[in-house]
Scaffold this motif. Structure first.
Motif, short mmCIF file in Angstrom:
data_model
loop_
_atom_site.label_atom_id
_atom_site.label_comp_id
_atom_site.label_asym_id
_atom_site.label_seq_id
_atom_site.Cartn_x
_atom_site.Cartn_y
_atom_site.Cartn_z
N ALA A 149 20.92 -9.20 92.07
CA ALA A 149 21.76 -9.31 93.26
C ALA A 149 21.61 -8.08 94.15
CB ALA A 149 23.23 -9.48 92.85
N ILE A 150 21.51 -6.90 93.54
CA ILE A 150 21.30 -5.67 94.31
C ILE A 150 19.94 -5.71 95.00
CG2 ILE A 150 21.14 -3.15 94.18
CD1 ILE A 150 22.97 -3.33 91.66
N GLU A 151 18.94 -6.20 94.29
CA GLU A 151 17.60 -6.31 94.87
C GLU A 151 17.59 -7.20 96.11
OE1 GLU A 151 13.18 -8.09 93.64
OE2 GLU A 151 14.69 -7.74 92.08
N ARG A 152 18.27 -8.33 96.03
CA ARG A 152 18.32 -9.24 97.18
C ARG A 152 18.98 -8.57 98.38
NH1 ARG A 152 19.15 -13.10 92.95
NH2 ARG A 152 21.42 -12.80 93.04
N SER A 201 41.53 1.81 89.49
CA SER A 201 40.16 1.39 89.78
C SER A 201 39.30 2.48 90.41
CB SER A 201 40.16 0.15 90.67
OG SER A 201 40.89 0.36 91.85
N ARG A 202 39.86 3.68 90.60
CA ARG A 202 39.03 4.82 91.00
C ARG A 202 38.14 5.26 89.85
NH1 ARG A 202 40.53 9.80 89.08
NH2 ARG A 202 42.33 9.74 87.71
N MET A 203 38.43 4.75 88.64
CA MET A 203 37.70 5.21 87.45
C MET A 203 36.41 4.40 87.25
SD MET A 203 40.93 6.19 84.98
CE MET A 203 39.99 7.28 83.90
N LYS A 204 36.39 3.44 86.34
CA LYS A 204 35.14 2.70 86.08
C LYS A 204 34.67 1.92 87.30
CE LYS A 204 36.36 0.43 82.41
NZ LYS A 204 36.26 -0.53 81.28
N ALA A 205 35.59 1.27 87.99
CA ALA A 205 35.20 0.49 89.17
C ALA A 205 34.60 1.40 90.24
CB ALA A 205 36.40 -0.28 89.73
N GLY A 206 35.24 2.55 90.46
CA GLY A 206 34.73 3.51 91.44
C GLY A 206 33.36 4.05 91.04
N THR A 207 33.19 4.31 89.75
CA THR A 207 31.89 4.78 89.26
C THR A 207 30.82 3.71 89.49
OG1 THR A 207 32.95 6.16 87.59
CG2 THR A 207 30.65 5.60 87.23
N ALA A 208 31.15 2.47 89.21
CA ALA A 208 30.21 1.36 89.41
C ALA A 208 29.82 1.25 90.88
CB ALA A 208 30.83 0.05 88.93
N GLN A 209 30.80 1.34 91.77
CA GLN A 209 30.52 1.26 93.20
C GLN A 209 29.62 2.40 93.64
OE1 GLN A 209 34.56 1.28 94.57
NE2 GLN A 209 34.71 -0.95 94.63
N LYS A 210 29.87 3.60 93.13
CA LYS A 210 29.04 4.76 93.48
C LYS A 210 27.60 4.57 93.00
CE LYS A 210 28.38 9.03 94.98
NZ LYS A 210 26.91 9.14 94.88
N LEU A 211 27.43 4.07 91.80
CA LEU A 211 26.09 3.83 91.28
C LEU A 211 25.35 2.81 92.13
CD1 LEU A 211 26.72 3.67 87.40
CD2 LEU A 211 25.62 5.52 88.69
N VAL A 212 26.03 1.73 92.51
CA VAL A 212 25.38 0.69 93.31
C VAL A 212 25.04 1.23 94.70
CG1 VAL A 212 25.66 -1.57 94.37
CG2 VAL A 212 26.42 -1.20 92.02
N LEU A 213 25.95 1.99 95.30
CA LEU A 213 25.68 2.57 96.61
C LEU A 213 24.49 3.52 96.55
CD1 LEU A 213 29.35 3.19 97.73
CD2 LEU A 213 27.72 1.72 98.92
N ASN A 214 24.40 4.33 95.50
CA ASN A 214 23.23 5.20 95.32
C ASN A 214 21.95 4.37 95.32
OD1 ASN A 214 24.83 7.47 95.03
ND2 ASN A 214 24.59 7.62 92.83
N MET A 215 21.98 3.28 94.57
CA MET A 215 20.80 2.42 94.44
C MET A 215 20.43 1.80 95.78
SD MET A 215 21.92 0.63 90.87
CE MET A 215 20.40 -0.13 90.34
#
Length: 273
Positions: free
Chosen positions: A47-50, A193-207
């Motif tokens: 999904a990120i690739e698309r 949701s600043r914790m795991k959810a926020g970390t996930a969002q940061k990782l995806v934004l980096n990507m």
């Protein structure tokens, strides 16, 4: 038919009586939960690739990238957008982060700002959003009215949309052409949701931003050749990049950087001599 959408991000923590834990126990459990985040992101790589590929196409057509969000999600979008010019040398207008409540909300919560379903579209119009652009909504819950309204308005205007959410089948996903749903499960502190959810969002934004900029030619080999040289640390980093790329001393690299004013120009000039 009853809506089956459930906010996994709001479900009760898997841990109880946190206040009775030792510091070591707290840190161990938080770290254990954090380790699950990259695995959740991995499940959404396609999904990120698309989304990355369509962003590249839009920017190559002269479009811009917008992130919209509220609270932590909005701040993460602003952080990612603000890092693109210094890291990749692009215009500050190419990647934009908008937050419910405006710039004040970057530091302090603005009451009810995220509840206005029309404000995101107003904010986007102030930035002259157009059909060549793409707008990504960021929200852990997947329900934030500011984001839902903004993406819906974009779709109505023929503007491509994407999202980064942490609940499956959310209202925000339904108004996203390219949804990314990173389901990280309940937070260590229920609903934080600043914790795991926020970390996930940061990782995806980096990507997303890194991959897009590489595809747009803003990285040469593995080097930030278009980075802005805005302080002494970055001048030294630029010199080191040139030194490594050309196999020369750091002093000579620093002289080349001073002469040419950018890592890319210095490397290109020496390579093509």
């Amino acid at each position: 038919m009853q809506d089956k959408f459930k906010k996994i991000t709001e479900q009760s923590s898997n841990y109880r009586h946190l206040e009775q834990m030792s510091t070591g126990e707290l840190l161990t459990h938080i770290n254990t939960e954090d380790q699950s985040v990259p695995l959740a992101v991995q499940k959404e790589l396609k999904a990120i690739e698309r989304l990355v590929e369509v962003i590249v196409k839009q920017l190559q057509k002269g479009g811009k990238l917008f992130y919209i969000g509220a609270g932590t999600s909005g701040r993460l979008g602003i952080l990612d957008a603000s890092e693109c010019p210094p890291t990749f040398g692009v215009s500050a207008e190419l990647v934009n982060g908008l937050i419910a409540g405006g710039d004040k909300a970057i530091r302090t919560a603005v009451e009810h700002a995220e509840d206005d379903i029309e404000q995101a579209w107003k904010d986007l119009k102030k930035h002259h959003v157009q059909k060549e652009d793409i707008v990504i909504g960021i929200a852990a819950s997947g329900t934030t009215p500011y984001v839902v309204g903004g993406l819906q308005a974009c779709q109505n205007a023929g503007i491509l949309t994407g999202c980064i959410v942490c609940n499956p089948h959310s209202p925000i996903s339904k108004v996203s052409d390219y949804p990314i749903e990173v389901v990280v499960g309940p937070e260590f502190v229920t609903g934080s949701s600043r914790m795991k959810a926020g970390t996930a969002q940061k990782l995806v934004l980096n990507m997303i931003s890194t991959s897009v900029m590489i595809k747009l030619g803003r990285v040469k080999d593995n080097k930030m050749v278009d980075m802005q040289l805005s302080n002494a640390k970055l001048h030294r980093r630029g010199s080191l990049l040139i030194s490594e790329a050309l196999g020369i001393s750091e002093k000579k690299a620093a002289d080349l950087l001073k002469t040419h004013g950018s890592v890319r120009k210095a490397i290109d000039h020496e390579t093509h001599q």
